[in-house]
Design an enzyme around this catalytic site. Structure first.
Site, PDB file in Angstrom:
ATOM      1  N   ASP A 132       0.797  -1.220   0.000  1.00  0.00           N
ATOM      2  CA  ASP A 132       0.000   0.000   0.000  1.00  0.00           C
ATOM      3  C   ASP A 132       0.835   1.277   0.000  1.00  0.00           C
ATOM      4  OD1 ASP A 132      -2.778   1.195   0.723  1.00  0.00           O
ATOM      5  OD2 ASP A 132      -1.452   2.070   2.222  1.00  0.00           O
ATOM      6  N   GLU A 171       1.636  -0.375  -5.022  1.00  0.00           N
ATOM      7  CA  GLU A 171       0.672   0.665  -5.378  1.00  0.00           C
ATOM      8  C   GLU A 171       1.347   2.026  -5.376  1.00  0.00           C
ATOM      9  OE1 GLU A 171      -3.231   3.084  -3.829  1.00  0.00           O
ATOM     10  OE2 GLU A 171      -1.548   2.560  -2.533  1.00  0.00           O
TER      11      GLU A 171
HETATM   12  C1  GLC Z   1      -3.801   3.420  -0.413  1.00  0.00           C
HETATM   13  C2  GLC Z   1      -5.112   2.685  -0.242  1.00  0.00           C
HETATM   14  C3  GLC Z   1      -6.142   3.653   0.221  1.00  0.00           C
HETATM   15  C4  GLC Z   1      -5.705   4.201   1.566  1.00  0.00           C
HETATM   16  C5  GLC Z   1      -4.298   4.807   1.486  1.00  0.00           C
HETATM   17  C6  GLC Z   1      -3.726   5.018   2.849  1.00  0.00           C
HETATM   18  O1  GLC Z   1      -3.863   4.393  -1.395  1.00  0.00           O
HETATM   19  O2  GLC Z   1      -5.463   2.034  -1.438  1.00  0.00           O
HETATM   20  O3  GLC Z   1      -7.407   3.064   0.306  1.00  0.00           O
HETATM   21  O4  GLC Z   1      -6.595   5.181   1.981  1.00  0.00           O
HETATM   22  O5  GLC Z   1      -3.408   3.957   0.817  1.00  0.00           O
HETATM   23  O6  GLC Z   1      -3.385   3.801   3.450  1.00  0.00           O
END
Ligand code: GLC
Ligand code: MG
Length: 580
Positions: free
Chosen positions: A227, A300
Site C-alpha cells: 500500500d 501501489e
Molecule cells: C492506499 C489505499 C487507500 C488508503 C491509502 C492510505 O492508497 O489504497 O485506500 O486510503 O493507501 O493507506
C-alpha cells in the site's frame, strides 16, 4: 542433401519439441492467473452485522473458481479503529473482530488451498493507526517507540502561536502534521490524522515490518499488495540543516489544503523507498527458496512510468513482480479517443524492462467504477483489454458484472476522503464510498450481501437486475463475457503471443495478438457512433473474421463471420475476433 530431405530429418525433432512444449517457456502461477481484488468489508457478510467478513469470503471462493480466477488480493483485514477502513492498522498481527478470528483466517486459507486459489494480503507499511500499541507507547514517552514515528517541533510566530513545522499537506487534505501534547511535538501523517507515518530511517522499524511480512508468509499467503509505497520515505532532515524543508508550490490550485497544492519532492518517490522494496523481495525469496512457491509483490504507486519501473528491480536486485499499471485509471476515460487509449496502453509496454510482464488494472477501491469513468456500455470492452492485453490481469470485485457507483448521501458518507472536504455538495467527487458499496450477489434483500437490517454502506440502486445470479442465467451478460474472456486467456496466443495495436479513427481502438500462425483481434469502439473499419490493415487478415466474443449490446453473435475489409462497428461495441 536437398532441402526436402533435411526437413524430413528435422520433423521428429520438431514433433518432440511440440509435444514436450519445449519451445514455450514454462510460466509460473502468477504469470498466467487473474488477480481478483476483494474489498472484504463489502464482499459477503456471514453474520448479519452488515459488514463483510472472512467467513463470507471463504463461502464465496467458489465464485472466483467459476470465473477462472486463481488468486485474490484482499484489502486489509487487520485490527483497526477504521478511520480509513482498515488502512489504519492498530495491530499488524491480529484480525479485526468484525471480520472474524485468526481461526476464520486459517479456514479461509485451507479452503483457498483446496480450490487452488492463492491468497495475497494487503501490506500497509507507511503508517500504523494512532491506536496502535507502538504509537500509544510513543505517547507515553517510551523512547524505542517514539523513534518509530516522525516527530518535529512546531514553529512559533511573533504572537507566540504554534504552527505545524512546515507546509506539508496530507493526501486527504490539510496539514500533514498533528500536534500531541503528551510529546509536545507534531507527528507526520501523510494520510488521515489516525495514520501516523512510520520512520523508515530507524532500523528497528525496518526489521519490525519485515517480521510482519514473515508472520503472514508463515501462514501461507502467496504475497502482498503493498500500500501507498510512494510515501514510505521522507527526506532526511539532517540533509537540510536539521529541519524538514517546505515543499514548492505547483500553482495548480489556490487551495493550500489540497494535496495538489504542493510538488511532493521531499515526501514522495524517494530512492530509499525502492531500496526497501528490494529488501522485501529478498524476504519473499527466502520463502521461495524453502518451498518453491513464488511470493508476489504488487506495489501501489501513482507515479511516472520511469519511477514505476524502478520497483521491478535495478538489473542487479529484484523488486515487485507487479508495480501496478494505473493507466486505465489515471490516463484515460470514456472521453478519450482511440489514439489516446493506444498511447496510454503503450506506455507501460514501452517503459517496462524487456524481461518483465505488464499488468492491467481498470479499477480498485479508491477510484470510481469503470461504468462511471468510461460508460456502462464499455464495461465489456475494458474487460477485453484487461484480460487480453499481454501481461497480468487484475480485476476489482464487481467489474466482472459491471457494477455501478452507488449513491451515498452526505449523511451516509464515511470515507475520510469524502468527509474531509467538509462540503455537503461536492463531497462525492472525493469520496470513495461509491465504489465500495456492497457486492451484488442477487436480487434478494441487500443484494444477497447481508441478511442484516442495515449494511455499512447502502446497496447501489438497480441491484435487482444487476447481480451475479441474474447474469449467470442471462445468455449475454457481463459475467458471461468475462468468463469467456477468462477461458480464452488460457490460449497460448494470450500467454505467449505478440502484440500490435492501432487507432483506426477517433473511436475505434484495435489490437492483434498472434502466436505462430494463429491470431485474434480485439476491437473496441470508444465512441457512440458507428464506424466501418478495414481489418486487412493487420498482417494475415484477408477475407473474413469470425466473432468469438461480443459485448452484451452487440447484435453480433459468436461464430458470425464478417468481411474483414469492411466491418461495421457500432457505437461502444467491443469484439474479440478470430482471424480466418
Ligand atoms: C492506499 C489505499 C487507500 C488508503 C491509502 C492510505 O492508497 O489504497 O485506500 O486510503 O493507501 O493507506
Ligand atoms: Mg459481518
Amino acid at each position: 542433401m536437398g532441402i526436402r530431405m533435411r526437413s524430413i530429418l528435422l520433423l521428429p525433432v520438431l514433433f518432440a519439441l511440440a509435444v514436450s512444449g519445449e519451445s514455450d517457456p514454462e510460466l509460473d502461477w502468477w504469470e498466467t492467473t487473474i488477480f481478483y481484488q476483494i474489498y472484504p468489508r463489502s464482499f459477503k457478510d456471514s453474520d448479519g452485522d452488515g459488514i463483510g467478513d472472512l467467513n463470507g469470503i471463504t463461502s464465496s471462493l467458489e465464485y472466483l473458481k467459476e470465473m477462472g480466477i486463481g488468486a485474490t488480493w484482499l484489502s486489509p483485514i487487520f485490527k483497526s479503529p477504521m478511520y480509513d477502513f482498515g488502512y489504519d492498522i492498530a495491530d499488524f498481527y491480529a484480525i479485526q473482530d468484525e471480520y472474524g478470528t485468526m481461526e476464520d483466517f486459517e479456514n479461509l486459507m485451507a479452503k483457498a488451498k483446496e480450490l487452488d486459489i492463492k491468497i495475497v494480503l494487503d501490506f500497509v507499511p507507511n503508517h500504523t493507526s494512532n491506536e496502535s500499541v507502538w504509537f500509544e507507547e510513543a505517547l507515553k514517552g517510551h523512547e524505542k517507540y517514539y523513534d518509530y514515528f516522525v516527530w518535529e517541533n512546531g514553529t512559533v510566530d511573533e504572537n507566540g502561536v504554534m504552527h505545524p513545522p512546515n507546509n506539508w499537506v496530507s493526501v486527504f487534505r490539510k496539514s500533514a502534521w498533528e500536534y500531541r501534547e503528551e510529546v509536545g511535538q507534531y507527528y507526520l501523517h501523510q494520510f488521515v490524522i489516525g495514520q501516523p507515518d512510520l520512520n523508515y530511517r530507524n532500523p528497528d522499524v525496518v526489521e519490525e515490518m519485515k517480521n510482519v511480512v514473515r508472520f503472514w508468509l508463515d501462514k501461507g499467503v502467496a504475497g502482498f499488495r503493498v500500500d501507498a509505497i510512494a510515501h514510505l520515505f521522507e527526506v532526511d532532515k539532517a540533509d537540510f540543516g536539521g529541519v524538514y524543508p517546505d515543499e514548492p508550490l505547483t500553482r495548480n490550485t489556490d487551495d493550500p489544503d489540497s494535496y495538489d497544492y504542493l510538488d511532493h519532492i521531499y515526501t514522495k518517490d524517494l530512492d530509499e523507498t525502492v531500496e526497501m522494496v528490494y529488501q522485501w523481495r529478498e524476504v519473499f525469496d527466502e520463502y521461495k527458496a524453502k518451498d518453491g512457491l513464488t511470493r508476489v509483490m504488487m506495489t501501489e504507486a501513482y507515479s511516472s512510468p520511469q519511477m514505476t519501473m524502478k520497483y521491478f528491480g535495478n538489473g542487479e536486485r529484484l523488486g515487485a513482480q507487479m508495480p501496478f499499471n494505473f493507466v486505465l485509471i489515471s490516463d484515460v476515460n470514456g472521453r478519450s479517443s482511440a489514439a489516446e487509449i493506444k498511447y496510454a496502453l503503450d506506455k507501460f509496454l514501452t517503459f517496462k524492462p524487456i524481461d518483465q510482464h505488464a499488468n492491467w488494472v481498470a479499477g480498485n477501491h479508491d477510484n470510481n467504477r469503470v461504468s462511471s469513468r468510461f460508460s456502462p456500455e464499455l464495461v465489456d470492452g475494458i474487460n477485453m483489454i484487461v484480460l487480453l492485453m499481454p501481461g497480468i490481469a487484475v480485476t476489482y470485485m464487481g467489474e466482472e458484472i459491471g457494477m455501478v457507483d452507488g449513491y451515498v448521501s452526505w449523511e451516509d458518507t464515511v470515507d475520510p476522503s469524502g468527509c474531509n472536504t467538509d462540503d455537503p455538495i461536492n463531497y462525492w467527487m472525493a469520496s470513495r464510498d461509491p465504489e465500495r458499496t456492497p457486492f451484488q450477489w442477487s436480487a434478494d434483500v441487500n443484494a444477497g450481501f447481508s441478511e442484516g437490517n442495515k449494511t455499512w454502506l447502502p446497496v447501489a440502486e438497480g441491484f435487482e437486475n444487476l447481480n451475479v445470479e441474474v447474469q449467470r442465467v442471462t445468455d449475454k451478460s457481463h459475467l458471461n463475457v468475462y468468463k469467456a474472456l477468462s477461458l480464452l486467456r488460457t490460449d497460448k496466443i494470450f500467454r505467449y503471443g505478440r502484440y500490435e495495436s492501432v487507432a483506426f479513427n477517433e473511436g475505434v481502438f484495435a489490437f492483434r495478438r498472434w502466436y505462430k500462425n494463429k491470431a485474434y483481434i480485439v476491437v473496441v469502439n470508444f465512441r457512440q457512433e458507428a464506424y466501418t473499419i478495414d481489418l486487412t490493415y493487420f498482417e494475415g487478415v484477408n477475407k473474413k473474421v469470425e466473432v468469438v466474443i461480443s459485448s452484451i449490446q452487440s447484435p453480433k453473435k459468436a461464430k458470425d463471420a464478417f468481411k474483414a475489409n469492411a466491418l461495421e462497428i457500432l457505437g461502444s461495441e467491443a469484439l474479440v475476433l478470430k482471424v480466418d
